[in-house]
Structures are given as C-alpha cells and as structure tokens.
Design a protein around this motif. Structure first.
Motif, PDB file in Angstrom:
ATOM      1  N   GLY A 211       0.698  -1.078  -0.027  1.00  0.00           N
ATOM      2  CA  GLY A 211      -0.047   0.074   0.178  1.00  0.00           C
ATOM      3  C   GLY A 211       0.716   1.429  -0.056  1.00  0.00           C
ATOM      4  N   HIS A 212       2.150   1.161  -0.138  1.00  0.00           N
ATOM      5  CA  HIS A 212       3.062   2.370  -0.086  1.00  0.00           C
ATOM      6  C   HIS A 212       3.621   2.557  -1.272  1.00  0.00           C
ATOM      7  CE1 HIS A 212       2.794   2.366   4.282  1.00  0.00           C
ATOM      8  NE2 HIS A 212       3.400   1.196   4.268  1.00  0.00           N
ATOM      9  N   HIS A 213       2.370   2.888  -2.449  1.00  0.00           N
ATOM     10  CA  HIS A 213       2.829   2.931  -3.716  1.00  0.00           C
ATOM     11  C   HIS A 213       3.446   4.194  -4.172  1.00  0.00           C
ATOM     12  CE1 HIS A 213      -1.226   1.207  -3.632  1.00  0.00           C
ATOM     13  NE2 HIS A 213      -0.722   0.239  -4.595  1.00  0.00           N
ATOM     14  N   THR A 214       3.653   5.289  -3.616  1.00  0.00           N
ATOM     15  CA  THR A 214       4.312   6.499  -3.550  1.00  0.00           C
ATOM     16  C   THR A 214       5.810   6.438  -3.286  1.00  0.00           C
ATOM     17  OG1 THR A 214       3.545   7.811  -1.797  1.00  0.00           O
ATOM     18  CG2 THR A 214       2.159   7.889  -3.621  1.00  0.00           C
ATOM     19  N   ALA A 215       6.056   5.181  -2.452  1.00  0.00           N
ATOM     20  CA  ALA A 215       7.488   5.078  -2.088  1.00  0.00           C
ATOM     21  C   ALA A 215       8.043   4.288  -3.181  1.00  0.00           C
ATOM     22  CB  ALA A 215       7.438   4.358  -0.793  1.00  0.00           C
ATOM     23  N   CYS A 216       7.361   3.764  -4.045  1.00  0.00           N
ATOM     24  CA  CYS A 216       7.850   2.879  -4.998  1.00  0.00           C
ATOM     25  C   CYS A 216       9.202   3.596  -5.858  1.00  0.00           C
ATOM     26  CB  CYS A 216       6.968   2.400  -5.846  1.00  0.00           C
ATOM     27  SG  CYS A 216       7.267   1.496  -7.480  1.00  0.00           S
TER      28      CYS A 216
ATOM     29  N   THR B 189       3.292  11.756   6.735  1.00  0.00           N
ATOM     30  CA  THR B 189       3.347  12.375   5.659  1.00  0.00           C
ATOM     31  C   THR B 189       2.682  11.732   4.482  1.00  0.00           C
ATOM     32  OG1 THR B 189       5.332  10.914   4.974  1.00  0.00           O
ATOM     33  CG2 THR B 189       5.622  13.030   6.183  1.00  0.00           C
ATOM     34  N   SER B 190       2.255  12.561   3.526  1.00  0.00           N
ATOM     35  CA  SER B 190       1.462  11.740   2.157  1.00  0.00           C
ATOM     36  C   SER B 190       2.448  12.415   0.792  1.00  0.00           C
ATOM     37  CB  SER B 190       0.125  12.122   2.174  1.00  0.00           C
ATOM     38  OG  SER B 190      -0.372  11.607   1.125  1.00  0.00           O
ATOM     39  N   TYR B 191       2.614  11.595  -0.161  1.00  0.00           N
ATOM     40  CA  TYR B 191       3.122  12.045  -1.219  1.00  0.00           C
ATOM     41  C   TYR B 191       2.535  11.465  -2.670  1.00  0.00           C
ATOM     42  CZ  TYR B 191       6.650  12.798  -5.057  1.00  0.00           C
ATOM     43  OH  TYR B 191       7.351  12.803  -6.196  1.00  0.00           O
ATOM     44  N   GLY B 192       2.151  12.259  -3.547  1.00  0.00           N
ATOM     45  CA  GLY B 192       1.870  11.653  -4.897  1.00  0.00           C
ATOM     46  C   GLY B 192       0.495  11.129  -4.566  1.00  0.00           C
ATOM     47  N   ALA B 193       0.107  10.355  -5.820  1.00  0.00           N
ATOM     48  CA  ALA B 193      -0.965   9.536  -5.936  1.00  0.00           C
ATOM     49  C   ALA B 193      -0.731   8.278  -6.711  1.00  0.00           C
ATOM     50  CB  ALA B 193      -2.032  10.206  -6.731  1.00  0.00           C
TER      51      ALA B 193
END
Length: 360
Positions: free
Chosen positions: A114-119, A302-306
């Motif tokens: 579920g941490h797609h934006t850390a990919c 934190t939250s980054y991107g989509a």
C-alpha cells in the motif's frame, strides 16, 4: 515573379518539419518558449496533444527545480491522443485523456503493502518532455497505469485537476479523517483549498483554514471552510476558541513554510494527527516535542503523490460533480504568456489555479 512572405509565426511554418513549442524553465523569472522536435513514439506508447496544463505550486519551488534546469516542467495535463502505437489497446486517436507523470510498478514490496508512492519506479517514471509543451510522449507504463479517458462531461481544464486531486484523496484516506473530527488546514493555496473541498464533500463538520493571505482566506471561506484564521494572529488561541477549547484532530500542512510546520506542532489535539502534505526545505529543521506527543498519542505522518486507484477516485469525484474545481481557476493563459503564469503562482497573491494552453 514576386514571392509573398508567409506572415505566420515561425513555429507555425515548421509544422512540416515536426517541430513543437516548449516552455523551458531556467528559474521562476526565466521561463522561455523554445522549439523541439515532436517526440516519436514506439508501438507501446501514445502521443498526447496538450490542450490544458496546470502550473503546480511545486513547479515554482525554485530551490528544488533550479538544480535540474534547464528543464521542461508541467505534470498536470489534459489533451487529445494524437498518435497511438499499434500495441496500445486502451486508447485511440482522438480520445480525450489526462495523464500522470509518476506511476508505481504495482509489483514491488512497497506497492504490495500500500505504499505506492514509495515505489522506486514511481520516482523514476515521467512523460517526455513535460506538460509545458504542445505534445508529450507517454511511455508504456504511464499509458497503462497513469492515463485515463476523460468522460464527456469533464472539461480539459477539469482534467488538469485529476492528478493533484488524487494526491489529496490519498492523503485524507491515509489520515482516516472522520466526520466528527475538527480539521485544520494550514496554507490555503490550491492544495489547501482542494483539501477543504474534499473534506467538505466527505461531510466533515468543522473545517478551519489558516493563511497569511486574506485573498486566500476569502477563497477558503467560499470553498467550504467553517472558520478562517490569519496566520499573523494568535492561531493557537483562536483555534481553541473555535473548537470548544480543543485543538484540531487532524492538521494538514499545505505550505512549505517552516513557520507553518512549527505551528502545526502547537495545533494538534491529544490523540490527533499532523499530516505533512508539504514540507520545509531540506536544509531546514525543527524540534518535535516527542515526550508530549508520546504521552498524548499524537501521530506525525506524510503523504506524497497518488497511485492509480487514487487517480480513478479523483476522476469519479470530478465526473459525478461531488467536487467542483473549476471555481479554483483564476487565470487561463496562452502558451506565450507562461512567464506571467509562473510569476502569478510564485508570488501567491491574488491568484489560485493558473492554466496554460500550449496549443492556443
């Protein structure tokens, strides 16, 4: 025999040679219209004719952008499929679409959890050369995971909001904001206003906005904030007055100002959450009262991107008119006026969303 000289602009005379206009960023005050070849696509790619391209607040983060200059920026785009490779199944010439520049692989450990934006793939992918150009080439992975058809009732202008609203959708989902909780949004620029609109659409009963700019505070009130506080006032004291002697259950920081980050630490209630949607510069730091937060179960996140699903949800919200974003647009500019657009966004005075039209 007398020859007549074609009076059309030079770039218009070069269509035969497959030349397009691009806006090249050197710094916030130096964005130049130039020319480049229209990108060639392979069998798995698509070429989009850009109709509308939004200037994002991150486009004017000079400390971040200037180290990559000269560069063609722009990632909030909507347009028409001009060409499609023979292996492309989901799109055809003439389709109205929006595309996002960063997409995850959907296969790695981070995506699976579920941490797609850390990919790592998300941080490496992009379209070419950038949204501030007449045409962009969409690589295979972006075409498959980051490109969506626009419904007939969604305009190109609204299409530029799919990616930024997707980041808001993701952030509020991760923060798990509930209807009976008080939300404090620090920073009432475009991202802050989208957070306010999304929270309002989700039935949040108490939304408080903070900004230093009265123009933006007025916008926050129009777009759903129940209360607004000028950042020059005693925010901590006013917040408690407005929220029954409590602080905010969720504080979303939507500005990179260091003062805002520090202010957030003072405004979160016991058991509450601070979500950094924007962050200070890398060389800026501040102390966190970890003992107090530990005793009171305060969470910092934190939250980054989509990710792809966030984009789909974003588009559905726009399509079904759950969130109106057209009223955030304050300026629509011709491509040759893009420097004016960068000035407006960088100055952050009496403007909100600025959209340029590369093919106008």
């Amino acid at each position: 025999m007398k020859l007549e000289i074609n009076q059309k602009p030079f770039y218009k005379q070069l269509t035969f040679f497959s030349i397009m206009r691009v806006a090249v960023y050197y710094n916030n005050k130096d964005v130049r219209i130039g020319e480049r070849p229209i990108p060639q696509i392979n069998d798995d790619e698509i070429l989009i004719k850009v109709i509308a391209s939004g200037i994002c607040g991150t486009d004017v983060l000079e400390w971040y952008r200037i180290k990559k200059a000269p560069i063609v920026l722009g990632h909030e785009i909507a347009g028409i499929v001009e060409k499609a490779g023979k292996n492309v199944k989901n799109f055809k010439v003439g389709d109205r679409v929006t595309a996002t520049h960063h997409v995850p692989c959907m296969k790695c450990h981070y995506c699976q959890n579920g941490h797609h934006t850390a990919c790592e793939t998300l941080h490496k992918t992009n379209f070419h050369p950038g949204g501030f150009s007449e045409y962009v080439k969409i690589p295979k992975i972006n075409a498959e995971l980051g490109t969506l058809k626009l419904p007939d009732n969604v305009s190109f202008d609204e299409g530029t909001f799919v990616e930024p609203l997707g980041t808001v959708v993701r952030a509020q989902r991760l923060a798990n904001l509930k209807e009976n909780q008080a939300l404090l949004v620090i920073g009432s620029g475009v991202s802050g206003l989208m957070h306010i609109k999304h929270a309002k659409a989700n039935g949040i009963k108490k939304i408080i906005a903070v900004d230093i700019n009265e123009y933006r505070l007025d916008a926050a009130k129009r777009f759903g904030a129940d209360f607004v506080i000028n950042a020059n006032d005693n925010v901590v004291s006013k917040l408690k007055q407005l929220n029954e002697n409590r602080f905010a259950d969720l504080v979303i920081v939507c500005t990179g100002a260091l003062s805002a980050a520090k202010q957030a630490l003072q405004c979160v209630d016991k058991g509450g959450t601070i979500l950094f949607f924007a962050v200070p510069k890398p060389d800026e730091s501040f102390e966190i009262p970890i003992n107090d937060f530990w005793r009171n179960e305060v969470k910092i996140m934190t939250s980054y991107g989509a990710a792809p699903n966030d984009l789909k949800e974003s588009l559905e919200l726009i399509k079904n008119k759950k969130i109106n974003l057209s009223d955030i647009i304050t300026h629509k500019l011709k491509f040759e006026e893009i420097q004016k657009g960068f000035n407006l966004v960088a100055e952050a005075k009496e403007s909100l969303k600025v959209i340029v039209e590369p093919n106008n």
